[in-house]
Design an enzyme around this catalytic site. Structure first.
Site, PDB file in Angstrom:
ATOM      1  N   HIS A   1      -4.520  -3.877  -8.632  1.00 14.32           N
ATOM      2  CA  HIS A   1      -5.348  -2.743  -8.209  1.00 14.32           C
ATOM      3  C   HIS A   1      -6.813  -3.192  -8.130  1.00 14.32           C
ATOM      4  CE1 HIS A   1      -6.580   1.342  -7.594  1.00 14.32           C
ATOM      5  NE2 HIS A   1      -7.538   1.134  -8.483  1.00 14.32           N
TER       6      HIS A   1
ATOM      7  N   ASN B   1       1.741  -4.717 -10.202  1.00 11.48           N
ATOM      8  CA  ASN B   1       0.875  -4.358  -9.064  1.00 11.48           C
ATOM      9  C   ASN B   1      -0.540  -4.853  -9.341  1.00 11.48           C
ATOM     10  OD1 ASN B   1       0.124  -2.970  -6.645  1.00 11.48           O
ATOM     11  ND2 ASN B   1      -0.809  -1.383  -7.914  1.00 11.48           N
TER      12      ASN B   1
ATOM     13  N   MET C   1       0.808  -1.223   0.000  1.00 11.28           N
ATOM     14  CA  MET C   1       0.000   0.000   0.000  1.00 11.28           C
ATOM     15  C   MET C   1       0.846   1.280   0.000  1.00 11.28           C
ATOM     16  SD  MET C   1      -2.852  -1.435  -0.296  1.00 11.28           S
ATOM     17  CE  MET C   1      -4.102  -0.168  -0.037  1.00 11.28           C
ATOM     18  N   ARG C   2       2.004   1.220  -0.628  1.00 13.63           N
ATOM     19  CA  ARG C   2       2.858   2.408  -0.766  1.00 13.63           C
ATOM     20  C   ARG C   2       3.128   2.643  -2.240  1.00 13.63           C
ATOM     21  NH1 ARG C   2       3.260   4.877   4.296  1.00 13.63           N
ATOM     22  NH2 ARG C   2       3.287   3.237   5.854  1.00 13.63           N
TER      23      ARG C   2
HETATM   24  C1  GRF Z   1      -6.255  -6.122  -2.418  1.00 13.86           C
HETATM   25  O1  GRF Z   1      -7.604  -5.797  -2.607  1.00 13.86           O
HETATM   26  C2  GRF Z   1      -5.396  -5.382  -3.381  1.00 13.86           C
HETATM   27  O2  GRF Z   1      -5.990  -5.180  -4.632  1.00 13.86           O
HETATM   28  C3  GRF Z   1      -5.229  -4.075  -2.680  1.00 13.86           C
HETATM   29  O3  GRF Z   1      -5.091  -4.408  -1.316  1.00 13.86           O
HETATM   30  C4  GRF Z   1      -5.735  -5.639  -1.066  1.00 13.86           C
HETATM   31  C5  GRF Z   1      -4.714  -6.552  -0.464  1.00 13.86           C
HETATM   32  O4  GRF Z   1      -5.240  -7.739  -0.037  1.00 13.86           O
HETATM   33  N1  GRF Z   1      -4.155  -3.313  -3.232  1.00 13.86           N
HETATM   34  P1  GRF Z   1      -4.287  -8.911   0.455  1.00 13.86           P
HETATM   35  O5  GRF Z   1      -3.275  -8.327   1.429  1.00 13.86           O
HETATM   36  O6  GRF Z   1      -3.646  -9.537  -0.740  1.00 13.86           O
HETATM   37  O7  GRF Z   1      -5.212  -9.861   1.172  1.00 13.86           O
END
Ligand code: GRF
Length: 239
Positions: A159, A157, A135-136
């Protein structure tokens, strides 16, 4: 069959996408091997998932680095090969109309963290870096040190929306609030913008009138777990 590619992974949380990739590797569904899992966040479940699968793990605690940076950033804190002008000119994450000091702080504090990530990753030879719920955002400082060959993208990535709609941190939330009847997820390459890089694959699902945001999130995740391994395999076959 493609040769097995070496993959590095970065996560921030629960790591269900990471788990899907671990399982796809273990079941020989994809020609990939995960060499490491790094996190910007200590103590998250995704790190446990990696350890259980015998994968090396490390943490670069972004929150702590950003907090420390707020006390002031000296030249010595910055990576020796960091050039603020260059990174400012390349980055497309923040509008240049924003406060210049804030942009500088953002880019410098992230580069300090990114250098620590690069140092941890330097031990491994990877073909591909997979951001699995990391998340960065990545600044050009980091991106240029992974994408070392011109026009070859090496960072993927996932999304939680059908890009180019709903970039940013809350893809499913934004899809739901807009009242969309179709939601989806996208795997794309990282470039200098936020969620703007070339699209590798997408999956969609229907949103019914009585679906809640939680339904959208859980239906979306199921699609993510299918999509990410497919995109990694597509990459492996392209080499
Ligand atoms: C997912 O929905 C991904 O698309 C988003 O953050 C969430 C991460 O889920 N960027 P996880 O940590 O893989 O369970």
């Amino acid at each position: 069959m493609a040769r097995k590619i070496n993959v590095g992974t970065l996560i921030s949380g629960g790591g269900t996408n990471l788990q899907a990739i671990i399982d796809a590797c273990a079941n020989d569904e994809i020609d990939a091997k995960i060499l490491f899992t790094g996190s910007d966040n200590p103590g998250v479940k995704g790190l446990e998932r990696a350890k259980k699968a015998g994968i090396d793990t490390f943490v670069v605690d972004y929150s702590q680095i950003i907090k420390q940076s707020k006390n002031g950033i000296s030249e010595d804190d910055l990576p020796s090969d960091f050039d603020i002008e260059e990174i400012q000119n390349k980055q497309q994450l923040i509008s240049t109309n924003e406060n210049r000091d804030q942009i500088e702080f953002f880019l410098k504090s992230r580069a300090i963290a990114e250098k620590k990530l690069l140092d941890k990753m330097a031990f491994y030879q990877i073909d591909l870096l997979v951001l699995a719920g990391f998340m960065r955002v990545m600044t050009p400082y980091f991106i240029d040190r992974i994408n070392t060959e011109p026009d070859i993208y090496k960072i993927m990535n996932i999304h939680p929306a059908l890009l180019p709609s709903f970039p940013g941190t809350d893809g499913y939330g934004d899809t739901f609030k807009y009242g969309c009847k179709i939601g989806g997820c996208t795997v794309h390459y990282i470039d200098y913008g936020e969620d703007t890089g070339p699209i590798i694959g997408q999956k969609a699902f229907e949103i019914n009138d009585d679906d809640t945001l939680d339904d959208v999130k859980s239906n979306g995740l199921i699609k993510e777990w299918e999509l990410y391994p497919l995109c990694i395999q597509k990459y492996a076959e392209s080499l």
